[in-house]
Design a protein around this motif. Structure first.
Motif, PDB file in Angstrom:
ATOM      1  N   TYR A 132       2.794  -1.232   4.606  1.00 15.05           N
ATOM      2  CA  TYR A 132       2.282   0.139   4.562  1.00 15.05           C
ATOM      3  C   TYR A 132       3.478   1.073   4.354  1.00 15.05           C
ATOM      4  O   TYR A 132       4.353   1.133   5.212  1.00 15.05           O
ATOM      5  N   GLU A 138       0.862  -1.180   0.000  1.00  8.98           N
ATOM      6  CA  GLU A 138       0.000   0.000   0.000  1.00  8.98           C
ATOM      7  C   GLU A 138       0.892   1.221   0.000  1.00  8.98           C
ATOM      8  O   GLU A 138       1.704   1.404   0.906  1.00  8.98           O
ATOM      9  N   SER A 141      -1.023   6.847  -1.591  1.00 11.36           N
ATOM     10  CA  SER A 141      -2.173   7.204  -0.756  1.00 11.36           C
ATOM     11  C   SER A 141      -2.347   8.697  -0.466  1.00 11.36           C
ATOM     12  O   SER A 141      -2.378   9.101   0.695  1.00 11.36           O
ATOM     13  N   VAL A 165       4.493   4.466   4.558  1.00 13.47           N
ATOM     14  CA  VAL A 165       3.977   5.726   5.110  1.00 13.47           C
ATOM     15  C   VAL A 165       5.083   6.431   5.890  1.00 13.47           C
ATOM     16  O   VAL A 165       5.901   5.786   6.557  1.00 13.47           O
ATOM     17  N   TYR A 190      -9.736   8.071  11.278  1.00 12.27           N
ATOM     18  CA  TYR A 190      -8.676   7.518  10.430  1.00 12.27           C
ATOM     19  C   TYR A 190      -8.281   6.121  10.921  1.00 12.27           C
ATOM     20  O   TYR A 190      -8.217   5.161  10.144  1.00 12.27           O
ATOM     21  N   ASN A 236      -4.342  12.484  -0.494  1.00 15.25           N
ATOM     22  CA  ASN A 236      -5.671  12.910  -0.074  1.00 15.25           C
ATOM     23  C   ASN A 236      -6.295  13.768  -1.155  1.00 15.25           C
ATOM     24  O   ASN A 236      -5.693  14.743  -1.614  1.00 15.25           O
ATOM     25  N   HIS A 288       3.930  11.917   0.345  1.00 14.02           N
ATOM     26  CA  HIS A 288       3.322  11.102  -0.706  1.00 14.02           C
ATOM     27  C   HIS A 288       4.329  10.801  -1.811  1.00 14.02           C
ATOM     28  O   HIS A 288       4.329   9.720  -2.377  1.00 14.02           O
ATOM     29  N   ASP A 330      -8.736   2.306   9.313  1.00 10.58           N
ATOM     30  CA  ASP A 330      -7.607   1.421   9.028  1.00 10.58           C
ATOM     31  C   ASP A 330      -7.821   0.033   9.629  1.00 10.58           C
ATOM     32  O   ASP A 330      -7.432  -0.978   9.033  1.00 10.58           O
ATOM     33  N   GLN A 339       3.936   9.033  10.896  1.00  7.98           N
ATOM     34  CA  GLN A 339       2.793   8.214  11.289  1.00  7.98           C
ATOM     35  C   GLN A 339       3.209   6.910  11.973  1.00  7.98           C
ATOM     36  O   GLN A 339       2.436   5.957  12.033  1.00  7.98           O
ATOM     37  N   TYR A 395      -4.402   3.772  -1.192  1.00  6.06           N
ATOM     38  CA  TYR A 395      -5.470   3.953  -0.199  1.00  6.06           C
ATOM     39  C   TYR A 395      -5.722   5.455  -0.066  1.00  6.06           C
ATOM     40  O   TYR A 395      -5.074   6.150   0.722  1.00  6.06           O
TER      41      TYR A 395
END
Ligand code: ARG
Length: 647
Positions: free
Chosen positions: A405, A158, A161, A407, A383, A163, A172, A387, A411, A198
């Motif tokens: 993930y 993933e 993702s 990210v 959020y 926004n 990102h 998840d 996070q 996502y």
């Protein structure tokens, strides 16, 4: 790829009667596997030590002068011997081998060098035959290596993702680049890879956006430039919402003051009421409620925003050689999944009520994990809640063996909470398969027109910069067929290589001049190295039109020079670099290798000329350069770069 028979006859030619093959090794795919197995066989016979023990101690060397493989003798765990003495003994008694030199001893280390002639005649045909697959190993992803019919392991990556209606920020960008690489990495290892985006496409802010679109939106602009237009709308409406918020605050203060003084505040109260009941915030709340309730008109508009944005995203990702198997998103998580999770957490005593909201107190597992809210007072999800539901849905749908993930490290807490909650609620099976691949920040990322907002802006800007750099060399520039397109590709390589150069966790500075330079370890440098190898082949073909297509039968004994041998040693290690990258999951593992290899190739040009040499020498050298180009090409594609043929 070479068949095992071909490898077997190649080994016979260099004087080895059988193919050395320890368990779980792939002699037809990886030259180092042959050498590790061969050395293991000899040492096992010689010392009586178990082959599997020996095999594990044969490690890569940090410096080529220490050998191609080395063994730390103490790791053999032989008791009651002086390790230095034993190292000497091992080296002295090592039998004559057709493919390995006499070992060298360095303290308690024994170093093994591969005999150059044998190595060259084994490795170059192996590379030329395997072509784009050299280095990769599809067996690694088999569920059961001894039974291919049992199928492949499955991984969800993933990544990216972004926004919707918000800027595509550095986090990102990095997620996109690193995630694209990880997808390729697992694919190269024979896993079934599901690439998933996502999207951040749910929450009250999408109510805000819809209200804004009603006021400021234009259908035509939405069709043309959905991402930019939605962002503009969002900025405008957010300003109004912000101003209203400020006004409400001021009114409240004024009302309180008037009341204290015993004065009439009804005008102010009416004004405040108007904001609270009719302001953007309330409108957005109402709108989002309609979305949550599944009201078709409200959902229809939101879906249009989403669909048009995805069309645009797809175009941009294609420039980075990325395609997704699934565009999921926060909006796609089913209420039932979240309700079920809430029920389980409550039943198992994982969650608790706290002033009307529902929280999970994770401090009992670790202070750092804190307390996580999973349901707000008004009953809406967050959020994190989404998840939790999403992970379970994905597991039901794909039965993955692993889920990554990608990210930003900002996070870290969020993902640690997600994993711990899954474990606590009895979904350890899923939690154990989840991994957070994190990364540091990009500092000072801005385009020349201002702060970067969208991926397209960044790529356009870097492409323009690259175009300038290319134009500074007029002669060369004139020979490039499609300079705009080349500049674009080079610009993308510049951004990507800069991003992947350091360890993921490090921050780095977005430095346009630096990344676009042809000097130093940059994307344009790698592209240049690739184009140069390509031009050698092109020029040779132009000079000698009847060169054979298949170079794998060249007379490799003609590649005697030290420079040629060093390049071959590098090329031989590429499959092992790939294996190591699976362990590190770091793109820098690949990049550092590609730079080292390219430097070695580039310093050999003066010593190993192609055009102008005797025909057979020329063919052998051409085979060497062709193999080098293949390895560079394979590594670049693994990273997600598009190697250029000319520039
Ligand atoms: N959309 C999120 C953001 O921009 C990133 C999503 C990361 N993935 C996840 N499953 N939480 O911050």
């Amino acid at each position: 790829t070479l068949s095992i028979d071909e490898i077997s006859s190649a080994l016979k030619k260099v004087g080895l009667d059988s193919v050395p093959q320890e368990p779980n090794t792939y002699p037809a795919l990886n030259p180092f596997d042959i050498y590790r197995s061969h050395i293991t066989e000899l040492l096992a016979k010689q010392t009586g030590i178990d082959a599997s023990t020996i095999y594990k101690t044969l490690a890569w060397t940090a410096k080529p002068e220490n050998g191609d493989l080395q063994m730390a003798v103490p790791a053999l765990r032989i008791k009651g011997k002086d390790m230095k003495e034993f190292a000497k003994e091992v080296a002295e008694n090592f039998p004559e081998s057709p493919i390995v030199e006499r070992p060298v001893v360095n303290g308690t280390w024994v170093g093994f060098f591969f005999k150059p002639a044998a190595l060259t005649s084994l490795v170059l045909p192996q590379i030329l035959k395997a072509g784009p697959s050299y280095g990769f190993n599809p067996n690694l992803g088999l569920k059961d290596p001894s039974d291919p019919s049992a199928g492949r392991k499955k991984v969800i990556v993933e990544f990216s993702s972004p926004n919707i209606a918000k800027p595509f920020h550095a986090g990102h960008l990095r997620s996109t680049i690193i995630g694209g690489f990880l997808g390729n990495l697992y694919e190269g290892a024979g896993w079934e890879v599901i690439r998933m985006n996502y999207l951040g496409d749910w929450g009250k802010q999408y109510g805000v956006l819809a209200v804004g679109f009603d006021k400021f939106g234009s259908e035509a602009e939405l069709e043309q430039n959905p991402i930019g237009h939605l962002y503009d709308v969002y900025v405008k409406i957010s300003k109004i919402s912000h101003d209203e918020g400020e006004a409400a605050k001021a009114l409240k203060a004024e009302i309180a003051k008037l009341k204290e003084e015993g004065k009439d505040a009804s005008a102010q109260e009416a004004e405040l009421k108007k904001i609270e009941e009719e302001g953007v915030d309330q409108q957005a709340r109402n709108y989002f409620k309609r979305m949550v309730d599944g009201e078709p008109t409200a959902l229809g508009i939101w879906k249009k925003f989403r669909d048009l944005s995805i069309v645009k995203y797809k175009e941009t990702y294609a420039r980075l050689n990325i395609r997704y198997d699934e565009y999921s998103g926060e909006s796609q998580v089913k209420d039932e999944s979240m309700d079920e999770a809430a029920r389980i957490m409550q039943e198992k005593g994982v969650s608790e009520d706290s002033e009307g909201a529902v929280i999970v107190d994770l401090t009992k597992y670790s202070k750092k994990l804190g307390k996580a809210i999973i349901k707000k007072k008004d009953g809406t999800s967050l959020y994190l809640t989404r998840d939790i539901g999403a992970a379970w849905e994905r597991y039901q749908k794909y039965h993955f063996d692993k889920m990554i993930y990608v990210v930003a490290s900002q996070q870290d807490l969020h993902l640690a909470q997600l994993f711990k909650i899954q474990e606590a609620m009895g979904r350890k099976e899923v939690a154990d398969k989840c991994q957070h691949i994190n990364f540091g920040m990009v500092l000072g990322m801005s385009t020349r027109k201002g702060t970067a907002k969208f991926l397209d802006d960044i790529l356009r800007d870097v492409g323009e910069k690259m175009h300038e750099v290319m134009r500074s060399n007029e002669d060369k520039y004139r020979q490039v067929e499609d300079p705009e397109k080349t500049a674009d590709t080079l610009g993308i390589s510049a951004v990507m290589v800069q991003d992947m150069k350091g360890k993921r966790i490090n921050n780095y500075n977005f430095d346009m001049d630096r990344m676009c330079s042809f000097e130093g370890d940059t994307g344009p440098y790698l592209q240049y190295a690739h184009a140069r190898l390509n031009s050698i082949e092109r020029k040779a073909k132009a000079a000698v039109p009847d060169l054979p297509e298949d170079l794998s039968t060249a007379d490799f004994s003609l590649l005697k020079e030290q420079h040629a041998v060093e390049v071959v040693r590098q090329l031989a290690s590429w499959p092992d670099v790939f294996l190591n990258t699976i362990k590190t999951q770091e793109p820098t593992t690949v990049l550092m290798y590609l730079f080292k290899m390219s430097h070695m190739v580039s310093s050999s040009y003066d010593h190993l000329q192609v055009v102008g040499s005797d025909r057979e020498v020329m063919i052998a050298r051409l085979a060497l350069y062709k193999a080098a180009k293949q390895v560079l090409n394979n590594g670049m594609r693994l990273l997600g770069l598009s190697p250029v043929e000319r520039m």
